[in-house]
Scaffold this motif. Sequence first.
Motif, short mmCIF file in Angstrom:
data_model
loop_
_atom_site.label_atom_id
_atom_site.label_comp_id
_atom_site.label_asym_id
_atom_site.label_seq_id
_atom_site.Cartn_x
_atom_site.Cartn_y
_atom_site.Cartn_z
N HIS A 8 11.33 12.74 -0.81
CA HIS A 8 11.90 12.10 0.38
C HIS A 8 12.90 11.03 -0.01
CE1 HIS A 8 12.08 9.32 3.76
NE2 HIS A 8 11.61 8.40 2.96
N ASN A 9 12.55 10.23 -1.04
CA ASN A 9 13.43 9.14 -1.43
C ASN A 9 14.71 9.66 -2.06
OD1 ASN A 9 13.84 6.48 -1.31
ND2 ASN A 9 12.85 5.99 -3.24
N LEU B 40 0.04 13.12 -3.72
CA LEU B 40 0.50 11.90 -3.08
C LEU B 40 1.92 11.53 -3.49
CD1 LEU B 40 -2.61 9.61 -3.22
CD2 LEU B 40 -1.48 10.46 -1.22
N THR B 41 2.26 11.73 -4.77
CA THR B 41 3.53 11.17 -5.25
C THR B 41 4.72 12.09 -5.04
OG1 THR B 41 2.94 11.96 -7.43
CG2 THR B 41 2.55 9.66 -6.95
N PHE C 41 -3.24 12.96 -7.18
CA PHE C 41 -2.13 12.06 -7.52
C PHE C 41 -0.79 12.77 -7.34
CE2 PHE C 41 0.46 9.46 -10.31
CZ PHE C 41 0.10 8.21 -9.84
N ILE D 66 19.69 -1.00 -1.09
CA ILE D 66 19.40 -0.30 0.17
C ILE D 66 17.94 -0.53 0.52
CG2 ILE D 66 19.29 1.96 1.24
CD1 ILE D 66 21.44 2.89 -0.57
N LYS D 67 17.69 -0.79 1.80
CA LYS D 67 16.32 -1.09 2.21
C LYS D 67 15.46 0.17 2.09
CE LYS D 67 13.90 -3.04 6.10
NZ LYS D 67 13.97 -3.22 7.56
N ARG E 202 16.93 10.90 0.80
CA ARG E 202 17.47 9.78 1.57
C ARG E 202 18.60 9.09 0.80
NH1 ARG E 202 15.99 4.41 2.20
NH2 ARG E 202 16.34 3.61 4.30
N LYS F 259 22.57 8.74 1.85
CA LYS F 259 23.28 7.47 1.99
C LYS F 259 24.46 7.39 1.05
CE LYS F 259 20.22 4.87 4.47
NZ LYS F 259 20.04 3.62 5.12
N ILE G 251 8.12 5.27 4.51
CA ILE G 251 7.26 6.14 3.70
C ILE G 251 7.14 5.57 2.29
CG2 ILE G 251 7.03 8.45 2.77
CD1 ILE G 251 8.56 9.46 5.15
N VAL G 252 8.28 5.13 1.73
CA VAL G 252 8.25 4.59 0.37
C VAL G 252 7.45 3.30 0.32
CG1 VAL G 252 9.68 3.77 -1.50
CG2 VAL G 252 10.43 5.67 -0.14
N LEU H 186 -0.31 3.25 -3.70
CA LEU H 186 -0.51 3.78 -5.05
C LEU H 186 -0.66 2.71 -6.11
CD1 LEU H 186 1.89 6.79 -5.14
CD2 LEU H 186 -0.55 6.83 -5.39
N GLU I 147 18.26 1.30 10.84
CA GLU I 147 17.88 0.43 9.73
C GLU I 147 19.08 -0.35 9.23
OE1 GLU I 147 13.94 2.44 7.91
OE2 GLU I 147 15.82 2.84 6.91
N ILE J 106 6.71 11.84 -1.70
CA ILE J 106 7.39 10.54 -1.54
C ILE J 106 8.67 10.51 -2.36
CG2 ILE J 106 7.15 8.09 -1.96
CD1 ILE J 106 4.25 8.31 -1.39
#
Lengths: 275, 108, 80
Positions: free
Chosen positions: B78-79, B71-72, B68, A139-140, B82, B86, A144-145, A152, B108, B75
Amino acid sequence: MKKTEFITGSFIALTLVVLLGIFFFQALFQPSYEGKVMPVDNVNLKNRVSLHYVLKNVNNASKYLAMHGMRYFNNRSSVPSQTITYGKSKNLEEGSANEVTSIVVNYRGFDTLGEVTVLFISIIGITMLIGGVVEKKWIKPSLIVRTGSKFLFPFILLFGVYIFIHGHLTPGGGFPGGAVIASGFLLLLLGLENYRFNTKASKVIESLAGLTFVCIGLIGLFTKNSFLANFIPTGTVGLLYSAGMVSLIYVVIGIKVGAELSTGVAELKEGNKND
Amino acid sequence: MFITGIILITIGVTFSTLGALGLVRMPDLYNRLQTSTKATTLGAFSTIIGVGFLNPSWLIKTIVIATFILLTAPISSHNLARASHKWGIPLSDKTSVDKYDSKAGKEE
Amino acid sequence: MIILLYLAILVLGLSALCAIFTKDLLVSVVALGVNSLIVSALFFLMHAPDVAITEAAIGAGLSTAIYVFAIRHTKRQEEK
Protein backbone atom coordinates in the motif's frame (compact mmCIF):
# COMPACT_ATOMS: atom_id res chain seq x y z
CA MET A 1 39.66 13.65 -20.50
CA LYS A 2 37.50 12.57 -17.62
CA LYS A 3 35.37 10.29 -19.74
CA THR A 4 38.34 8.33 -21.08
CA GLU A 5 39.62 7.94 -17.54
CA PHE A 6 36.24 6.63 -16.46
CA ILE A 7 36.11 4.18 -19.36
CA THR A 8 39.62 2.86 -18.74
CA GLY A 9 38.93 2.56 -15.02
CA SER A 10 35.72 0.66 -15.55
CA PHE A 11 37.46 -1.60 -18.11
CA ILE A 12 40.19 -2.45 -15.60
CA ALA A 13 37.60 -3.11 -12.91
CA LEU A 14 35.60 -5.35 -15.24
CA THR A 15 38.65 -7.42 -16.17
CA LEU A 16 39.50 -7.80 -12.48
CA VAL A 17 35.97 -8.96 -11.73
CA VAL A 18 36.08 -11.47 -14.59
CA LEU A 19 39.44 -12.83 -13.41
CA LEU A 20 38.12 -13.17 -9.86
CA GLY A 21 35.01 -14.93 -11.16
CA ILE A 22 37.14 -17.42 -13.15
CA PHE A 23 39.20 -18.02 -10.01
CA PHE A 24 36.15 -18.73 -7.87
CA PHE A 25 34.50 -20.95 -10.47
CA GLN A 26 37.68 -22.96 -10.79
CA ALA A 27 37.61 -23.54 -7.06
CA LEU A 28 33.97 -24.63 -7.23
CA PHE A 29 34.60 -27.22 -9.93
CA GLN A 30 37.46 -28.92 -8.12
CA PRO A 31 36.63 -32.28 -6.55
CA SER A 32 36.35 -32.11 -2.78
CA TYR A 33 38.99 -34.02 -0.91
CA GLU A 34 38.91 -35.39 2.57
CA GLY A 35 39.42 -33.14 5.53
CA LYS A 36 38.39 -29.86 3.93
CA VAL A 37 34.67 -30.25 3.34
CA MET A 38 32.39 -30.98 6.27
CA PRO A 39 30.45 -34.26 5.88
CA VAL A 40 26.89 -32.99 6.09
CA ASP A 41 25.20 -36.36 5.74
CA ASN A 42 26.59 -37.88 8.93
CA VAL A 43 25.52 -35.02 11.20
CA ASN A 44 22.16 -35.33 12.91
CA LEU A 45 20.82 -31.80 12.98
CA LYS A 46 19.46 -32.11 16.50
CA ASN A 47 22.83 -33.09 17.93
CA ARG A 48 24.82 -30.74 15.72
CA VAL A 49 25.52 -28.11 18.32
CA SER A 50 26.64 -30.52 21.02
CA LEU A 51 28.79 -32.47 18.55
CA HIS A 52 30.73 -29.38 17.62
CA TYR A 53 30.88 -28.32 21.21
CA VAL A 54 33.51 -30.97 21.87
CA LEU A 55 35.94 -29.42 19.41
CA LYS A 56 35.43 -26.05 21.05
CA ASN A 57 36.31 -27.30 24.51
CA VAL A 58 39.90 -26.14 24.54
CA ASN A 59 41.36 -28.15 27.40
CA ASN A 60 40.05 -31.46 26.03
CA ALA A 61 41.12 -30.62 22.51
CA SER A 62 44.69 -29.82 23.55
CA LYS A 63 44.80 -33.11 25.49
CA TYR A 64 43.68 -34.94 22.38
CA LEU A 65 46.18 -33.11 20.24
CA ALA A 66 48.98 -34.29 22.52
CA MET A 67 47.70 -37.88 22.28
CA HIS A 68 46.71 -38.22 18.64
CA GLY A 69 48.39 -35.39 16.77
CA MET A 70 46.73 -33.57 13.88
CA ARG A 71 44.88 -36.71 12.79
CA TYR A 72 42.18 -35.84 15.30
CA PHE A 73 41.20 -32.68 13.46
CA ASN A 74 41.29 -34.28 10.03
CA ASN A 75 39.05 -37.18 10.89
CA ARG A 76 35.71 -35.94 12.21
CA SER A 77 34.39 -39.41 13.15
CA SER A 78 36.83 -39.82 16.07
CA VAL A 79 35.04 -37.60 18.55
CA PRO A 80 36.55 -37.67 22.07
CA SER A 81 35.22 -40.13 24.58
CA GLN A 82 33.62 -37.49 26.81
CA THR A 83 30.35 -37.00 24.98
CA ILE A 84 28.41 -33.88 25.82
CA THR A 85 24.64 -34.17 25.65
CA TYR A 86 22.24 -31.31 25.29
CA GLY A 87 20.47 -30.59 28.56
CA LYS A 88 22.42 -33.04 30.74
CA SER A 89 26.13 -32.18 30.90
CA LYS A 90 27.19 -29.90 33.73
CA ASN A 91 30.19 -27.88 34.87
CA LEU A 92 31.98 -27.65 31.55
CA GLU A 93 34.79 -25.28 30.78
CA GLU A 94 32.34 -22.91 29.16
CA GLY A 95 28.65 -23.62 29.10
CA SER A 96 27.19 -22.09 25.96
CA ALA A 97 25.63 -24.40 23.39
CA ASN A 98 26.38 -22.09 20.46
CA GLU A 99 30.10 -22.30 19.82
CA VAL A 100 30.35 -19.02 17.87
CA THR A 101 29.02 -17.14 20.88
CA SER A 102 31.57 -18.65 23.22
CA ILE A 103 34.39 -17.64 20.89
CA VAL A 104 33.09 -14.12 20.35
CA VAL A 105 32.30 -13.32 23.98
CA ASN A 106 34.43 -15.60 26.12
CA TYR A 107 37.67 -16.52 24.37
CA ARG A 108 37.89 -13.30 22.33
CA GLY A 109 35.90 -11.01 24.62
CA PHE A 110 38.44 -8.23 24.49
CA ASP A 111 38.07 -7.95 20.69
CA THR A 112 34.32 -7.59 21.13
CA LEU A 113 34.91 -4.68 23.51
CA GLY A 114 37.00 -3.10 20.73
CA GLU A 115 34.26 -3.66 18.14
CA VAL A 116 31.66 -2.01 20.35
CA THR A 117 34.02 0.93 20.81
CA VAL A 118 34.47 1.26 17.02
CA LEU A 119 30.68 1.40 16.59
CA PHE A 120 30.45 4.05 19.36
CA ILE A 121 33.08 6.22 17.66
CA SER A 122 31.36 5.97 14.27
CA ILE A 123 28.04 7.06 15.79
CA ILE A 124 29.82 10.03 17.41
CA GLY A 125 31.17 10.91 13.96
CA ILE A 126 27.68 10.84 12.42
CA THR A 127 26.37 13.06 15.22
CA MET A 128 29.14 15.61 14.70
CA LEU A 129 28.87 15.68 10.90
CA ILE A 130 25.09 15.90 10.66
CA GLY A 131 24.76 18.88 13.04
CA GLY A 132 23.10 21.96 11.56
CA VAL A 133 21.39 20.14 8.70
CA VAL A 134 17.94 21.58 7.99
CA GLU A 135 15.06 19.14 8.15
CA LYS A 136 13.27 18.64 4.83
CA LYS A 137 9.55 18.12 4.40
CA TRP A 138 8.14 14.59 4.44
CA ILE A 139 4.92 13.32 2.92
CA LYS A 140 2.45 12.59 5.68
CA PRO A 141 2.05 8.82 6.18
CA SER A 142 -1.42 7.40 5.67
CA LEU A 143 -3.67 5.90 8.33
CA ILE A 144 -2.83 2.31 7.40
CA VAL A 145 0.91 2.89 7.78
CA ARG A 146 0.48 4.72 11.09
CA THR A 147 -1.70 2.00 12.59
CA GLY A 148 0.49 -0.79 11.24
CA SER A 149 3.74 0.65 12.54
CA LYS A 150 2.20 1.32 15.96
CA PHE A 151 0.91 -2.25 16.09
CA LEU A 152 4.10 -3.93 14.85
CA PHE A 153 6.69 -2.02 16.89
CA PRO A 154 6.30 -4.00 20.19
CA PHE A 155 6.62 -7.31 18.35
CA ILE A 156 9.81 -6.24 16.59
CA LEU A 157 11.23 -5.07 19.93
CA LEU A 158 10.27 -8.42 21.49
CA PHE A 159 11.99 -10.29 18.67
CA GLY A 160 15.21 -8.32 19.13
CA VAL A 161 15.19 -8.96 22.87
CA TYR A 162 14.57 -12.68 22.20
CA ILE A 163 17.56 -12.82 19.85
CA PHE A 164 20.02 -11.37 22.32
CA ILE A 165 18.71 -13.15 25.40
CA HIS A 166 18.94 -16.54 23.65
CA GLY A 167 22.31 -15.66 22.12
CA HIS A 168 24.16 -18.51 23.83
CA LEU A 169 21.61 -21.14 22.78
CA THR A 170 20.53 -20.29 19.23
CA PRO A 171 22.23 -18.46 16.34
CA GLY A 172 22.24 -14.74 16.87
CA GLY A 173 23.55 -12.60 19.66
CA GLY A 174 24.02 -9.02 20.69
CA PHE A 175 24.78 -7.41 17.36
CA PRO A 176 21.83 -8.85 15.36
CA GLY A 177 19.48 -8.22 18.27
CA GLY A 178 20.57 -4.61 18.51
CA ALA A 179 20.16 -4.16 14.76
CA VAL A 180 16.62 -5.58 14.90
CA ILE A 181 15.75 -3.17 17.75
CA ALA A 182 17.16 -0.27 15.73
CA SER A 183 15.09 -1.29 12.69
CA GLY A 184 12.00 -1.22 14.92
CA PHE A 185 12.81 2.36 15.92
CA LEU A 186 13.39 3.14 12.21
CA LEU A 187 9.89 1.87 11.45
CA LEU A 188 8.50 4.16 14.15
CA LEU A 189 10.49 7.14 12.78
CA LEU A 190 9.21 6.59 9.25
CA GLY A 191 5.66 5.60 10.09
CA LEU A 192 4.58 8.26 12.59
CA GLU A 193 4.92 11.87 11.50
CA ASN A 194 5.23 13.55 14.89
CA TYR A 195 7.40 11.02 16.70
CA ARG A 196 10.51 12.44 18.35
CA PHE A 197 13.27 10.04 19.30
CA ASN A 198 14.63 10.78 22.78
CA THR A 199 18.33 11.10 21.98
CA LYS A 200 19.48 12.04 25.49
CA ALA A 201 17.91 8.99 27.13
CA SER A 202 19.38 6.66 24.53
CA LYS A 203 22.84 8.15 25.08
CA VAL A 204 22.52 7.60 28.85
CA ILE A 205 21.40 3.98 28.34
CA GLU A 206 24.26 3.33 25.93
CA SER A 207 26.88 4.75 28.31
CA LEU A 208 25.51 2.70 31.21
CA ALA A 209 25.66 -0.46 29.10
CA GLY A 210 29.28 0.19 28.13
CA LEU A 211 30.15 0.85 31.77
CA THR A 212 28.54 -2.45 32.76
CA PHE A 213 30.59 -4.33 30.15
CA VAL A 214 33.85 -2.92 31.53
CA CYS A 215 32.71 -3.59 35.13
CA ILE A 216 32.02 -7.27 34.34
CA GLY A 217 35.52 -7.49 32.86
CA LEU A 218 37.01 -5.86 35.96
CA ILE A 219 35.21 -8.31 38.29
CA GLY A 220 36.82 -11.11 36.28
CA LEU A 221 40.19 -9.39 36.65
CA PHE A 222 39.90 -9.17 40.45
CA THR A 223 38.52 -12.66 41.07
CA LYS A 224 40.20 -14.83 38.38
CA ASN A 225 43.31 -12.74 37.60
CA SER A 226 42.31 -12.15 33.98
CA PHE A 227 40.28 -9.44 32.28
CA LEU A 228 36.84 -10.73 31.15
CA ALA A 229 37.34 -14.13 32.80
CA ASN A 230 34.25 -16.23 33.47
CA PHE A 231 33.48 -15.86 37.19
CA ILE A 232 29.90 -17.19 37.27
CA PRO A 233 29.42 -21.00 37.47
CA THR A 234 28.37 -22.52 34.14
CA GLY A 235 25.25 -24.62 34.52
CA THR A 236 23.75 -27.30 32.32
CA VAL A 237 24.30 -27.00 28.58
CA GLY A 238 21.18 -25.88 26.76
CA LEU A 239 19.27 -24.22 29.59
CA LEU A 240 18.58 -20.50 29.65
CA TYR A 241 20.65 -19.82 32.78
CA SER A 242 23.67 -21.72 31.61
CA ALA A 243 26.61 -19.98 30.08
CA GLY A 244 27.67 -17.88 33.02
CA MET A 245 29.12 -14.60 31.84
CA VAL A 246 28.27 -15.03 28.14
CA SER A 247 24.52 -14.41 28.44
CA LEU A 248 25.10 -11.45 30.77
CA ILE A 249 27.53 -9.77 28.36
CA TYR A 250 25.29 -10.44 25.38
CA VAL A 251 22.36 -8.67 27.07
CA VAL A 252 24.63 -5.67 27.68
CA ILE A 253 25.94 -5.69 24.10
CA GLY A 254 22.41 -5.94 22.70
CA ILE A 255 21.19 -2.93 24.67
CA LYS A 256 24.29 -0.92 23.73
CA VAL A 257 24.20 -1.70 20.00
CA GLY A 258 20.44 -1.09 19.81
CA ALA A 259 20.74 2.32 21.48
CA GLU A 260 23.73 3.29 19.32
CA LEU A 261 22.25 2.32 15.96
CA SER A 262 18.86 3.86 16.69
CA THR A 263 20.57 7.10 17.78
CA GLY A 264 22.48 7.18 14.48
CA VAL A 265 19.38 6.54 12.36
CA ALA A 266 17.32 9.11 14.27
CA GLU A 267 19.98 11.81 13.95
CA LEU A 268 20.34 11.09 10.23
CA LYS A 269 16.60 11.38 9.76
CA GLU A 270 15.70 14.54 11.64
CA GLY A 271 18.98 16.42 11.85
CA ASN A 272 20.53 17.65 15.06
CA LYS A 273 18.50 20.62 16.19
CA ASN A 274 18.95 20.39 19.94
CA ASP A 275 22.58 21.37 20.25
CA MET B 1 -0.67 -34.12 7.96
CA PHE B 2 1.68 -34.91 5.09
CA ILE B 3 -0.97 -34.55 2.40
CA THR B 4 -2.19 -31.25 3.84
CA GLY B 5 1.37 -29.89 3.76
CA ILE B 6 1.87 -31.00 0.15
CA ILE B 7 -1.41 -29.37 -0.91
CA LEU B 8 -0.55 -26.10 0.84
CA ILE B 9 2.92 -25.98 -0.72
CA THR B 10 1.40 -26.65 -4.16
CA ILE B 11 -1.01 -23.74 -3.70
CA GLY B 12 1.86 -21.49 -2.65
CA VAL B 13 4.09 -22.43 -5.57
CA THR B 14 1.21 -21.92 -8.01
CA PHE B 15 0.51 -18.44 -6.67
CA SER B 16 4.20 -17.51 -6.79
CA THR B 17 4.40 -18.62 -10.43
CA LEU B 18 1.27 -16.62 -11.30
CA GLY B 19 2.76 -13.59 -9.56
CA ALA B 20 5.95 -13.88 -11.60
CA LEU B 21 3.87 -14.21 -14.78
CA GLY B 22 1.86 -11.13 -13.88
CA LEU B 23 5.05 -9.18 -13.25
CA VAL B 24 5.93 -9.71 -16.91
CA ARG B 25 2.47 -9.36 -18.44
CA MET B 26 0.90 -6.41 -16.62
CA PRO B 27 0.99 -2.98 -18.29
CA ASP B 28 1.90 -0.48 -15.54
CA LEU B 29 3.36 -0.28 -12.01
CA TYR B 30 0.12 -0.49 -10.04
CA ASN B 31 -1.11 -3.67 -11.70
CA ARG B 32 2.32 -5.27 -11.28
CA LEU B 33 2.31 -4.31 -7.60
CA GLN B 34 -1.08 -5.94 -7.18
CA THR B 35 0.02 -9.26 -8.67
CA SER B 36 3.32 -9.36 -6.80
CA THR B 37 1.53 -8.65 -3.51
CA LYS B 38 -0.74 -11.61 -4.16
CA ALA B 39 2.35 -13.72 -4.71
CA THR B 40 4.08 -12.63 -1.51
CA THR B 41 1.04 -12.85 0.76
CA LEU B 42 -0.75 -16.00 -0.34
CA GLY B 43 2.26 -17.73 -1.94
CA ALA B 44 4.73 -17.29 0.89
CA PHE B 45 2.01 -17.68 3.53
CA SER B 46 0.76 -21.07 2.35
CA THR B 47 4.28 -22.33 1.57
CA ILE B 48 5.47 -21.57 5.10
CA ILE B 49 2.37 -23.10 6.70
CA GLY B 50 2.85 -26.17 4.49
CA VAL B 51 6.42 -26.57 5.67
CA GLY B 52 5.08 -26.43 9.23
CA PHE B 53 2.62 -29.22 8.43
CA LEU B 54 5.36 -31.38 6.92
CA ASN B 55 7.44 -31.08 10.11
CA PRO B 56 4.94 -30.68 12.99
CA SER B 57 7.52 -29.62 15.58
CA TRP B 58 8.03 -26.36 13.67
CA LEU B 59 4.31 -25.57 13.36
CA ILE B 60 4.08 -22.84 16.03
CA LYS B 61 7.11 -20.98 14.71
CA THR B 62 5.88 -21.15 11.12
CA ILE B 63 2.46 -19.83 12.16
CA VAL B 64 4.17 -16.86 13.86
CA ILE B 65 6.29 -16.15 10.77
CA ALA B 66 3.27 -16.44 8.47
CA THR B 67 1.24 -14.06 10.63
CA PHE B 68 4.09 -11.55 10.45
CA ILE B 69 4.17 -11.80 6.64
CA LEU B 70 0.39 -11.48 6.50
CA LEU B 71 0.58 -8.27 8.56
CA THR B 72 3.52 -6.56 6.87
CA ALA B 73 3.23 -7.33 3.14
CA PRO B 74 -0.08 -5.49 2.45
CA ILE B 75 1.10 -2.44 4.40
CA SER B 76 4.34 -2.17 2.45
CA SER B 77 2.55 -2.69 -0.87
CA HIS B 78 0.00 0.00 0.00
CA ASN B 79 2.77 2.42 0.92
CA LEU B 80 4.68 1.71 -2.31
CA ALA B 81 1.59 2.34 -4.43
CA ARG B 82 0.76 5.55 -2.54
CA ALA B 83 4.31 6.92 -2.78
CA SER B 84 4.53 6.21 -6.51
CA HIS B 85 1.15 7.86 -7.08
CA LYS B 86 2.30 10.99 -5.24
CA TRP B 87 5.60 10.94 -7.12
CA GLY B 88 3.62 11.06 -10.37
CA ILE B 89 4.26 7.77 -12.08
CA PRO B 90 1.70 7.57 -14.95
CA LEU B 91 -1.06 5.01 -15.16
CA SER B 92 -1.51 2.84 -18.22
CA ASP B 93 -3.71 3.87 -21.17
CA LYS B 94 -6.40 1.32 -20.44
CA THR B 95 -7.15 2.75 -16.97
CA SER B 96 -10.61 4.31 -16.88
CA VAL B 97 -11.02 5.61 -13.33
CA ASP B 98 -8.57 7.02 -10.78
CA LYS B 99 -10.40 7.76 -7.56
CA TYR B 100 -7.38 8.47 -5.40
CA ASP B 101 -6.31 11.44 -7.55
CA SER B 102 -9.50 13.45 -7.18
CA LYS B 103 -10.71 12.76 -3.69
CA ALA B 104 -8.16 11.56 -1.18
CA GLY B 105 -5.35 13.70 -2.51
CA LYS B 106 -7.03 16.91 -1.36
CA GLU B 107 -8.12 15.51 1.95
CA GLU B 108 -4.63 15.05 3.38
CA MET C 1 21.50 -27.30 -4.38
CA ILE C 2 24.59 -26.52 -6.46
CA ILE C 3 22.40 -24.94 -9.18
CA LEU C 4 20.89 -22.69 -6.51
CA LEU C 5 24.39 -21.57 -5.53
CA TYR C 6 25.28 -20.76 -9.16
CA LEU C 7 22.06 -18.78 -9.63
CA ALA C 8 22.69 -16.85 -6.43
CA ILE C 9 26.24 -16.01 -7.50
CA LEU C 10 24.97 -14.87 -10.93
CA VAL C 11 22.35 -12.54 -9.41
CA LEU C 12 24.98 -11.32 -6.95
CA GLY C 13 27.30 -10.28 -9.79
CA LEU C 14 24.49 -8.66 -11.76
CA SER C 15 23.28 -6.60 -8.80
CA ALA C 16 26.84 -5.51 -8.00
CA LEU C 17 27.42 -4.36 -11.60
CA CYS C 18 24.07 -2.54 -11.55
CA ALA C 19 25.07 -0.79 -8.32
CA ILE C 20 28.31 0.41 -9.90
CA PHE C 21 27.22 1.49 -13.39
CA THR C 22 23.84 3.18 -12.83
CA LYS C 23 23.59 6.99 -12.72
CA ASP C 24 20.62 7.13 -10.36
CA LEU C 25 21.93 6.78 -6.83
CA LEU C 26 18.62 5.52 -5.41
CA VAL C 27 18.67 2.60 -7.87
CA SER C 28 22.24 1.94 -6.82
CA VAL C 29 21.24 1.78 -3.14
CA VAL C 30 18.40 -0.65 -3.87
CA ALA C 31 20.79 -2.85 -5.87
CA LEU C 32 23.17 -2.82 -2.92
CA GLY C 33 20.33 -3.98 -0.66
CA VAL C 34 19.54 -6.86 -3.03
CA ASN C 35 23.24 -7.76 -3.01
CA SER C 36 23.25 -7.87 0.81
CA LEU C 37 20.15 -10.04 0.92
CA ILE C 38 21.64 -12.62 -1.47
CA VAL C 39 24.90 -12.61 0.48
CA SER C 40 22.96 -13.37 3.67
CA ALA C 41 21.12 -16.23 1.94
CA LEU C 42 24.48 -17.62 0.78
CA PHE C 43 25.82 -17.40 4.33
CA PHE C 44 22.82 -19.39 5.52
CA LEU C 45 23.30 -22.04 2.83
CA MET C 46 26.95 -22.38 3.84
CA HIS C 47 25.96 -23.23 7.48
CA ALA C 48 26.76 -19.88 9.06
CA PRO C 49 23.42 -18.71 10.50
CA ASP C 50 24.95 -16.21 12.94
CA VAL C 51 26.55 -14.17 10.17
CA ALA C 52 23.42 -14.53 8.03
CA ILE C 53 21.20 -12.93 10.68
CA THR C 54 23.65 -10.07 11.17
CA GLU C 55 23.99 -9.47 7.43
CA ALA C 56 20.24 -9.48 6.88
CA ALA C 57 19.56 -7.05 9.72
CA ILE C 58 22.44 -4.62 9.19
CA GLY C 59 23.29 -4.94 5.47
CA ALA C 60 19.85 -5.21 3.95
CA GLY C 61 17.86 -3.27 6.54
CA LEU C 62 19.73 -0.52 8.32
CA SER C 63 22.46 0.43 5.86
CA THR C 64 19.93 0.85 3.04
CA ALA C 65 17.97 3.28 5.22
CA ILE C 66 21.15 5.14 6.15
CA TYR C 67 22.15 5.52 2.48
CA VAL C 68 18.65 6.75 1.58
CA PHE C 69 18.81 9.38 4.34
CA ALA C 70 22.23 10.48 3.07
CA ILE C 71 20.86 10.80 -0.49
CA ARG C 72 17.97 12.91 0.84
CA HIS C 73 20.45 15.38 2.30
CA THR C 74 22.42 15.58 -0.99
CA LYS C 75 21.55 15.09 -4.70
CA ARG C 76 19.89 12.09 -6.27
CA GLN C 77 21.65 12.06 -9.65
CA GLU C 78 25.31 11.34 -10.08
CA GLU C 79 27.31 14.20 -11.65
CA LYS C 80 29.40 13.72 -14.75
